[in-house]
Design an enzyme around this catalytic site. Sequence first.
Site, short mmCIF file in Angstrom:
data_model
loop_
_atom_site.label_atom_id
_atom_site.label_comp_id
_atom_site.label_asym_id
_atom_site.label_seq_id
_atom_site.Cartn_x
_atom_site.Cartn_y
_atom_site.Cartn_z
N LYS A 167 -9.33 -3.19 2.62
CA LYS A 167 -8.16 -3.26 1.73
C LYS A 167 -8.09 -4.62 1.05
O LYS A 167 -7.83 -4.72 -0.15
CB LYS A 167 -6.87 -2.96 2.52
N GLN B 34 -0.62 -1.82 9.17
CA GLN B 34 -1.75 -0.97 9.53
C GLN B 34 -1.40 -0.13 10.77
O GLN B 34 -1.00 -0.67 11.80
CB GLN B 34 -2.99 -1.83 9.81
N ASP C 193 2.59 1.59 1.08
CA ASP C 193 2.08 2.84 1.66
C ASP C 193 2.99 4.03 1.38
O ASP C 193 2.65 5.16 1.74
CB ASP C 193 1.93 2.68 3.18
#
Length: 283
Positions: free
Chosen positions: A53, A97, A120
């Site tokens: 990422k 994460q 997200d």
Amino acid sequence: MSATILSGTETAAVVRGEVADRVATLGKASKQVGLATILVGDDPPSKIYVRNKHRAARKAGMISIDRHLPGTASQTDIERVIAELNADDQVDGMILQLPLPDGLDAEGAVETIQPTKDADGLHPFNLGLLVMGRPGPLPATPRGIMRILAHYDIATAGRTAVVVGRSFLVGRPMGLLLGQKGIDATVIQAHSRTRELAEVCRQADILVAAVGRSQMIDSDYVKPGATVIDVGINRDGEELVGDVDFDAVVEIAGAITPVPGGVGPMTIASLLANTVALAEARA
Ligand code: NAP
């Protein structure tokens, strides 16, 4: 006849190019775009995902901020870092994460992310926007899958879509996106209590497997000509395999995503697309 391969690698390259252009446009107006990640512990796959990422964010011209907490971090420690990033003007989007180490409350931590920095798209406020069909950051993996379908001109309106899996990360938002106005698929949301799963799946014009069980979806589950999207990432020794038995299903499907090189690259590209959109909204 072999199915068309829906390349996430190719589609992601297009999305990443678009994101880089938007980042450059913001840069001309002196607005830098910042993506922060929070990793808790040393889970090897999570470390690889986070590294990828950062690499992708920097390649798109973004600033990337890496916060790594030890596996012994408490819920309060994590939420303190999130609060710092919420207050940090450099940060336009952040991701926590997942999964977190055992004993920590992932959903509780995600709820402390400011919805306008939720790269997200997993904050309950943003999931609420999705339910209402209003714009907002979308969960990255389902967003990426919708883009693959668009990239390859896969028709959705009036088609039957079966989504196997109902996690808040993938399955549930995937079903919502496929059924939303303008996309207009008729959605069946299947899960571990679904009876006669193979028969249900054979109704699908579009079959999305988000289960986490290595090669569970074989040719018995697939209607000839269907589009098959394999979300699963399962480890088989050194190899990564999906939830779909690719070699069997590629012979009868109309189109199929491979693993690797299918949904995975789209998840990162979607994360970048969400982040640049959040930055544009802030600018
Ligand atoms: P999850 O939270 O474990 O959810 C799995 C879902 O599958 C649940 O809804 C579960 O049903 C259902 N399920 C389990 N066994 C089943 C069975 N035998 N028959 C039918 N349904 C069954 O997993 P997730 O986070 O959604 O992830 C799913 C997979 O996608 C994993 O392999 C994950 O690694 C992968 N993934 C990939 C990406 C990517 O970028 N490619 C991103 C995220 C996740 P119940 O609700 O009834 O328990």
